[in-house]
Scaffold this motif. Structure first.
Motif, PDB file in Angstrom:
ATOM      1  N   THR A  39       0.833  -1.194   0.000  1.00  0.00           N
ATOM      2  CA  THR A  39       0.000   0.000   0.000  1.00  0.00           C
ATOM      3  C   THR A  39       0.869   1.246   0.000  1.00  0.00           C
ATOM      4  OG1 THR A  39      -1.935   1.032   1.019  1.00  0.00           O
ATOM      5  CG2 THR A  39      -0.226   0.252   2.512  1.00  0.00           C
ATOM      6  N   TYR A  63       2.298   7.254   7.914  1.00  0.00           N
ATOM      7  CA  TYR A  63       0.845   7.309   7.947  1.00  0.00           C
ATOM      8  C   TYR A  63       0.327   6.530   6.743  1.00  0.00           C
ATOM      9  CZ  TYR A  63      -3.905   9.093   7.764  1.00  0.00           C
ATOM     10  OH  TYR A  63      -5.270   9.181   7.720  1.00  0.00           O
ATOM     11  N   PRO A  65      -2.949   5.953   4.761  1.00  0.00           N
ATOM     12  CA  PRO A  65      -4.315   6.470   4.628  1.00  0.00           C
ATOM     13  C   PRO A  65      -5.283   5.382   4.180  1.00  0.00           C
ATOM     14  CG  PRO A  65      -3.050   7.032   2.688  1.00  0.00           C
ATOM     15  CD  PRO A  65      -2.101   6.346   3.636  1.00  0.00           C
ATOM     16  N   THR A  66      -6.556   5.568   4.500  1.00  0.00           N
ATOM     17  CA  THR A  66      -7.580   4.670   3.984  1.00  0.00           C
ATOM     18  C   THR A  66      -8.134   5.264   2.696  1.00  0.00           C
ATOM     19  OG1 THR A  66      -9.254   5.717   5.366  1.00  0.00           O
ATOM     20  CG2 THR A  66      -8.221   3.739   6.232  1.00  0.00           C
ATOM     21  N   THR A  67      -8.773   4.428   1.907  1.00  0.00           N
ATOM     22  CA  THR A  67      -9.329   4.841   0.624  1.00  0.00           C
ATOM     23  C   THR A  67     -10.844   4.813   0.703  1.00  0.00           C
ATOM     24  OG1 THR A  67      -7.443   3.903  -0.512  1.00  0.00           O
ATOM     25  CG2 THR A  67      -9.406   4.197  -1.816  1.00  0.00           C
ATOM     26  N   PRO A  70      -8.606   9.855   2.759  1.00  0.00           N
ATOM     27  CA  PRO A  70      -7.276   9.775   3.353  1.00  0.00           C
ATOM     28  C   PRO A  70      -7.139  10.482   4.699  1.00  0.00           C
ATOM     29  CG  PRO A  70      -7.278  11.401   1.617  1.00  0.00           C
ATOM     30  CD  PRO A  70      -8.641  10.746   1.605  1.00  0.00           C
ATOM     31  N   SER A  72      -8.636   9.492   7.289  1.00  0.00           N
ATOM     32  CA  SER A  72      -8.589   8.417   8.281  1.00  0.00           C
ATOM     33  C   SER A  72      -7.533   7.430   7.823  1.00  0.00           C
ATOM     34  CB  SER A  72      -9.957   7.727   8.424  1.00  0.00           C
ATOM     35  OG  SER A  72     -10.303   7.074   7.223  1.00  0.00           O
ATOM     36  N   GLY A  73      -6.921   6.768   8.750  1.00  0.00           N
ATOM     37  CA  GLY A  73      -5.866   5.842   8.397  1.00  0.00           C
ATOM     38  C   GLY A  73      -5.165   5.328   9.629  1.00  0.00           C
TER      39      GLY A  73
END
Length: 129
Positions: A39, A63, A65-67, A70, A72-73
């Motif tokens: 990732t 960090y 990030p979420t998809t 970004p 949140s992560g």
């Protein structure tokens, strides 16, 4: 309680999204959440405070990030040897994450050094054996 949460969220958003801000200094490639899964991540610095006293070796703070959001992560501290620096800007990497991999950056004009390619292959094969 709400004031505490609001203050923390505001401080993070001010840091991440301030004009000319440098919260993320490099785009990275890391294995997460398990070996063999890759990732995009961002370099945020080095572990500090008491945490640094308990980590032995060369670690970096990153960090993940979420998809597609970004903001949140996950914050992780990983050995520098397990992190691959990418030849793309932080902006390009963020666009790649937000688009869920659809809007990928173009290949860099310059070629990676032999040492960088060797580190990439070493990191990939380290987890296959």
């Amino acid at each position: 309680m709400v004031k505490t949460i609001y203050s923390a969220v505001k401080q993070v958003s001010d840091t991440l999204f301030a004009p000319g801000g440098q919260a993320f200094s490099k785009a990275l490639l890391v294995q997460y959440p398990r070996a063999g899964s890759w990732t995009i991540a961002f370099l945020t610095g080095r572990p500090g405070g008491d945490v640094a006293n308990h980590l032995h070796g060369d670690y970096v703070s990153i960090y993940v990030p979420t998809t597609p959001n970004p903001t949140s992560g996950f914050f992780l501290m990983m050995p520098r040897a397990d992190v691959i620096e990418l030849d793309m800007s932080v902006d390009e990497a963020l666009k790649y994450v937000i688009s869920m991999g659809v809007a990928f950056p173009e290949q860099p004009a310059r070629k990676s050094s032999a040492r960088a390619r060797q580190r990439t292959w070493a990191a990939i094969h380290k987890y296959r054996s």
